[in-house]
Design an enzyme around this catalytic site. Structure first.
Site, PDB file in Angstrom:
ATOM      1  N   ARG A 187      15.073  -2.856 -15.373  1.00 46.92           N
ATOM      2  CA  ARG A 187      14.223  -3.045 -16.541  1.00 46.92           C
ATOM      3  C   ARG A 187      12.835  -2.470 -16.275  1.00 46.92           C
ATOM      4  NH1 ARG A 187      14.711  -9.444 -17.418  1.00 46.92           N
ATOM      5  NH2 ARG A 187      14.466  -9.326 -15.163  1.00 46.92           N
TER       6      ARG A 187
ATOM      7  N   LYS B 151       4.347  -5.854 -18.109  1.00 43.02           N
ATOM      8  CA  LYS B 151       4.116  -6.745 -19.253  1.00 43.02           C
ATOM      9  C   LYS B 151       2.980  -7.729 -18.988  1.00 43.02           C
ATOM     10  CE  LYS B 151       7.633 -10.347 -18.302  1.00 43.02           C
ATOM     11  NZ  LYS B 151       6.994 -11.599 -18.670  1.00 43.02           N
TER      12      LYS B 151
ATOM     13  N   ASN C  53       0.809  -1.219   0.000  1.00 44.15           N
ATOM     14  CA  ASN C  53       0.000   0.000   0.000  1.00 44.15           C
ATOM     15  C   ASN C  53       0.843   1.269   0.000  1.00 44.15           C
ATOM     16  OD1 ASN C  53       1.051  -0.145   2.557  1.00 44.15           O
ATOM     17  ND2 ASN C  53      -0.898   0.018   3.642  1.00 44.15           N
TER      18      ASN C  53
ATOM     19  N   LYS D  84      13.685  -1.717  -7.226  1.00 44.68           N
ATOM     20  CA  LYS D  84      13.429  -1.782  -5.787  1.00 44.68           C
ATOM     21  C   LYS D  84      14.744  -1.998  -5.067  1.00 44.68           C
ATOM     22  CE  LYS D  84      10.608  -5.286  -6.151  1.00 44.68           C
ATOM     23  NZ  LYS D  84       9.688  -6.363  -5.784  1.00 44.68           N
TER      24      LYS D  84
ATOM     25  N   CYS E 281       7.957  -7.586 -14.461  1.00 42.87           N
ATOM     26  CA  CYS E 281       6.767  -8.443 -14.525  1.00 42.87           C
ATOM     27  C   CYS E 281       5.441  -7.698 -14.651  1.00 42.87           C
ATOM     28  CB  CYS E 281       6.728  -9.360 -13.309  1.00 42.87           C
ATOM     29  SG  CYS E 281       8.066 -10.565 -13.280  1.00 42.87           S
TER      30      CYS E 281
END
EC number: 1.1.1.22
Length: 388
Positions: free
Chosen positions: A314, A256, A243, A307, A253
């Site tokens: 990417r 896409k 959140n 992160k 991920c």
């Protein structure tokens, strides 16, 4: 039992090391430097547990560039090659997966192939029909980049896209290597397993987009976004997780997978799936406009990585913000220690953090960090809770 892993990214390596605790694992990659590092017990990617296990655990693991060496005599071949989304075709580029399958059929036709790469719904059955093969099924992965092995050692669930003895044996390989016991394990058809993967990631994207829109509302009206989110998330049906506002969902991920699922909905009425993709673009527009409203002379981008704890940038969300700012003619500089290039999309990479701080009059960072504490008045971020 010999297990072959095709592809040594996060998915391939985490599965390979998990299984290599108890079985022979041969990892295949086309990049010689990655193979050399792995055979020296060094990880080519940033992942704490992968690095630790390679360096300290007794693993029956080696890597090779020789596909004949890798595939010969293997009981299972785990396919973990990249499937990038192609916006021209509205479809995952599955060419690397198909290439592996052709090689395995040629070299070791008795091997059971397990696709771990993310693929479109219905892909496995289409392949079976087109190639006239039956020794293949899909098993989705549910992991975070930078914590891939940890998530395989402590999985939330195992999903196997086949109901058979060989599927059960493969599930047992994953269970055997895990630290967590009594793992929820679901056996489905391959098409349902493919859908589970895409719908799970799309729900995560939905949750990110929801709290980002809440944050955009709060910022626009001068409200305290943190207080609102904390109050909303005390409802146990909503929960206090996933959140933390951001510059948008990004990484390899979620962008896409949401687009692929939307493409799979071509003939099915839908509103929510398309809105998630649109909401992510809107959030990036909002963030860029908020930064530009401060009339910066030079914008500094602190870290391109997706992160913390990852070396992968990417499709990170901050890149979309950067491109929007540059499109308005505002110079952008970048601080990214993992980059070896001197430029990224025609923006200069500044390697000295102090020089970077001095040159930029606004620093944008998806998450606040102690490295920026001394220039906090310059930092624009929407992260509230210190987590990804």
């Amino acid at each position: 039992m010999k297990i072959t892993i095709s592809g040594t990214g996060y998915v391939g390596l985490s599965n390979g090391i998990l299984i290599a605790q108890h079985h022979e694992v041969v990892a295949l990659d086309i990049v010689p430097t990655k193979v050399e590092m792995l055979n020296q017990k060094k990880s080519p990617i940033v992942d704490k547990e992968i690095e630790e296990y390679l360096a300290t655990k007794q693993l029956n693991f080696r890597a090779t560039t020789d596909k004949y060496d890798a595939y010969r005599d293997g009981t299972y071949v785990i396919i973990a090659t990249p499937t990038d989304y192609d916006p021209k075709t509205n479809y995952f580029n599955t060419s690397s997966v198909e290439s592996v399958i052709r090689d395995v059929v040629d070299i070791n036709p008795n091997a059971v192939m397990v696709i771990k790469s993310t693929i479109p719904v219905g892909f496995t059955n289409l392949l079976k029909e087109r190639l006239g093969i039956d020794n293949i099924f899909f098993s989705p992965e549910f992991l975070r980049e930078g914590r891939a092995l940890y998530d395989n050692l402590h999985p939330s669930r195992i999903v196997i896209g086949e109901r058979s003895e060989r599927a059960g044996r493969f599930a047992a390989l994953l269970q055997e290597g895990a630290v967590k016991k009594d793992i929820p394990t679901l056996f489905t058809d391959s098409t349902e397993a493919e859908a589970i993967k895409l719908f799970a990631n799309t729900y995560l994207a939905l949750r990110v987009a929801y709290f980002n829109e809440l944050d955009s509302y709060a910022e626009s009206l001068g409200l305290n976004s943190r207080q609102i989110i904390e109050g909303v998330c005390l409802d146990p049906r909503i929960g206090n997780h996933y959140n933390n506002p951001s510059f948008g969902y990004g990484g390899y991920c979620l962008p896409k997978d949401t687009k692929q699922l939307l493409a799979n909905y071509a003939s099915v009425p839908n509103n929510i799936i398309g809105a998630i993709v649109d909401a992510n673009r809107t959030r990036k527009d909002f963030i860029a406009d908020s930064i530009l409203a401060r009339k910066p002379k030079v914008v500094g981008v602190y870290r391109l990585i997706m992160k913390s704890g990852s070396d992968n940038f990417r499709a990170s969300s901050i890149q979309g913000i950067m491109k929007r700012i540059k499109a308005k003619g505002v110079p952008v500089i970048i601080y990214e220690p993992v980059m070896v290039e001197d430029e990224f999309f025609h923006s200069r990479v500044v390697r000295d953090l102090t020089a970077f701080k001095n040159e930029a009059d606004i620093i944008i960072s998806n998450r606040m960090t102690s490295e920026l504490a001394d220039v906090a008045d310059k930092v624009y971020t929407r992260g509230l809770f210190g987590s990804d």
